[in-house]
Design a protein around this motif. Structure first.
Motif, short mmCIF file in Angstrom:
data_model
loop_
_atom_site.label_atom_id
_atom_site.label_comp_id
_atom_site.label_asym_id
_atom_site.label_seq_id
_atom_site.Cartn_x
_atom_site.Cartn_y
_atom_site.Cartn_z
N LYS A 153 14.74 48.83 -43.28
CA LYS A 153 15.66 48.35 -44.31
C LYS A 153 15.76 46.84 -44.24
O LYS A 153 15.82 46.26 -43.16
CB LYS A 153 17.04 48.97 -44.12
N ASP A 154 15.79 46.21 -45.41
CA ASP A 154 15.94 44.76 -45.47
C ASP A 154 17.35 44.33 -45.13
O ASP A 154 17.55 43.29 -44.52
CB ASP A 154 15.58 44.25 -46.87
N LEU A 155 18.32 45.13 -45.54
CA LEU A 155 19.72 44.80 -45.33
C LEU A 155 20.52 46.09 -45.38
O LEU A 155 20.24 46.97 -46.18
CB LEU A 155 20.23 43.85 -46.42
N LYS A 156 21.51 46.18 -44.53
CA LYS A 156 22.44 47.30 -44.62
C LYS A 156 23.84 46.74 -44.41
O LYS A 156 24.09 46.03 -43.45
CB LYS A 156 22.14 48.35 -43.55
N PHE A 157 24.72 47.06 -45.34
CA PHE A 157 26.11 46.66 -45.25
C PHE A 157 26.93 47.93 -45.17
O PHE A 157 26.77 48.83 -45.99
CB PHE A 157 26.52 45.86 -46.50
N GLU A 158 27.78 48.01 -44.18
CA GLU A 158 28.63 49.19 -44.05
C GLU A 158 29.95 48.74 -43.48
O GLU A 158 29.99 47.95 -42.53
CB GLU A 158 27.97 50.21 -43.13
N ARG A 159 31.02 49.22 -44.09
CA ARG A 159 32.35 48.89 -43.57
C ARG A 159 33.20 50.14 -43.69
O ARG A 159 33.22 50.80 -44.73
CB ARG A 159 32.96 47.76 -44.39
N LYS A 160 33.90 50.45 -42.64
CA LYS A 160 34.80 51.60 -42.63
C LYS A 160 36.20 51.09 -42.35
O LYS A 160 36.41 50.34 -41.39
CB LYS A 160 34.38 52.61 -41.56
N ARG A 161 37.14 51.51 -43.18
CA ARG A 161 38.53 51.14 -42.95
C ARG A 161 39.42 52.04 -43.80
O ARG A 161 38.97 52.68 -44.74
CB ARG A 161 38.80 49.68 -43.27
N SER A 162 40.67 52.05 -43.46
CA SER A 162 41.64 52.83 -44.24
C SER A 162 42.09 52.01 -45.44
O SER A 162 42.29 50.80 -45.34
CB SER A 162 42.86 53.17 -43.37
N LEU A 163 42.23 52.68 -46.57
CA LEU A 163 42.67 52.03 -47.81
C LEU A 163 43.80 52.83 -48.43
O LEU A 163 43.85 54.05 -48.28
CB LEU A 163 41.54 52.00 -48.84
N SER A 164 44.62 52.14 -49.17
CA SER A 164 45.58 52.87 -50.00
C SER A 164 44.82 53.37 -51.23
O SER A 164 43.71 52.92 -51.52
CB SER A 164 46.72 51.95 -50.44
N ARG A 165 45.39 54.29 -51.94
CA ARG A 165 44.78 54.79 -53.17
C ARG A 165 44.53 53.66 -54.15
O ARG A 165 43.47 53.57 -54.78
CB ARG A 165 45.69 55.86 -53.79
N THR A 172 15.61 61.51 -55.97
CA THR A 172 15.14 61.74 -54.62
C THR A 172 14.92 60.41 -53.96
O THR A 172 14.84 59.40 -54.63
CB THR A 172 13.82 62.53 -54.61
N GLY A 173 14.82 60.41 -52.66
CA GLY A 173 14.50 59.16 -51.97
C GLY A 173 15.42 58.95 -50.80
O GLY A 173 16.26 59.78 -50.48
N THR A 174 15.26 57.81 -50.15
CA THR A 174 16.04 57.48 -48.99
C THR A 174 17.46 57.14 -49.39
O THR A 174 17.68 56.43 -50.35
CB THR A 174 15.41 56.26 -48.28
N LYS A 175 18.43 57.62 -48.62
CA LYS A 175 19.83 57.34 -48.92
C LYS A 175 20.18 55.92 -48.50
O LYS A 175 19.79 55.47 -47.45
CB LYS A 175 20.75 58.30 -48.17
N ARG A 176 20.89 55.24 -49.31
CA ARG A 176 21.52 53.97 -48.99
C ARG A 176 22.93 54.08 -49.52
O ARG A 176 23.13 54.21 -50.71
CB ARG A 176 20.83 52.81 -49.70
N SER A 177 23.88 54.09 -48.65
CA SER A 177 25.25 54.26 -49.12
C SER A 177 26.18 53.41 -48.29
O SER A 177 25.90 53.04 -47.17
CB SER A 177 25.67 55.73 -49.07
N VAL A 178 27.29 53.08 -48.91
CA VAL A 178 28.37 52.40 -48.22
C VAL A 178 29.49 53.41 -48.13
O VAL A 178 29.97 53.90 -49.14
CB VAL A 178 28.84 51.15 -49.01
N THR A 179 29.84 53.81 -46.92
CA THR A 179 30.87 54.84 -46.77
C THR A 179 32.15 54.20 -46.30
O THR A 179 32.15 53.27 -45.52
CB THR A 179 30.43 55.92 -45.77
N LYS A 180 33.22 54.71 -46.80
CA LYS A 180 34.56 54.25 -46.43
C LYS A 180 35.30 55.43 -45.84
O LYS A 180 35.50 56.42 -46.54
CB LYS A 180 35.33 53.76 -47.67
N LYS A 181 35.60 55.39 -44.58
CA LYS A 181 36.35 56.47 -43.94
C LYS A 181 37.46 55.86 -43.11
O LYS A 181 37.35 54.75 -42.62
CB LYS A 181 35.44 57.28 -43.03
N SER A 182 38.51 56.62 -42.94
CA SER A 182 39.60 56.11 -42.10
C SER A 182 39.31 56.29 -40.65
O SER A 182 38.47 56.97 -40.22
CB SER A 182 40.90 56.81 -42.46
#
Length: 124
Positions: free
Chosen positions: A2-14, A114-124
């Motif tokens: 991957k050239d770049l991967k950005f991922e951040r996990k944090r709690s958010l309000s609605r 189809t293809g490779t997954k690239r996702s930004v996930t937000k989890k608490s």
């Protein structure tokens, strides 16, 4: 690789989650070179007119996980050279007009991406 991967996990309000989705929607609507405000910074992306998408919902272990994924190539499309009457190649300049937003598809459509997954996930 991957050239770049950005991922951040944090709690958010609605409301914070809605603001992030609205910022992403504005960037998608604008297209081209778009900026998405993701505190504490800004993510700059080249967004083409056509994308592939995937929506995934998983329910289990007392949680619901919703992933919304958009995919597109990193390089802009290359225009094929046009030919003159004599058959010689001539460089062309293409400008694309933005089309109005396409109507949403029914949720009953099948997943054709189809293809490779690239996702930004937000989890608490």
């Amino acid at each position: 690789m991957k050239d770049l991967k950005f991922e951040r996990k944090r709690s958010l309000s609605r409301l914070e989650a809605a603001d992030q989705l609205a910022a992403l929607a504005d960037a998608l609507r604008k297209g081209g070179e778009a900026e998405v405000e993701l505190s504490p910074g800004t993510l700059s992306l080249r967004i083409p007119d056509d994308l592939r998408s995937e929506i995934e919902v998983e329910i289990g272990d007392g949680e619901i996980e919703l992933e919304i994924e958009f995919k597109w190539p990193t390089a802009p499309p290359v225009a094929a050279p046009s030919r003159t009457a004599a058959g010689a190649e001539k460089p062309t300049t293409r400008t694309r007009k933005r089309a109005p937003a396409k109507p949403k598809r029914s949720t009953a459509s099948s997943n054709s991406g189809t293809g490779t997954k690239r996702s930004v996930t937000k989890k608490s």
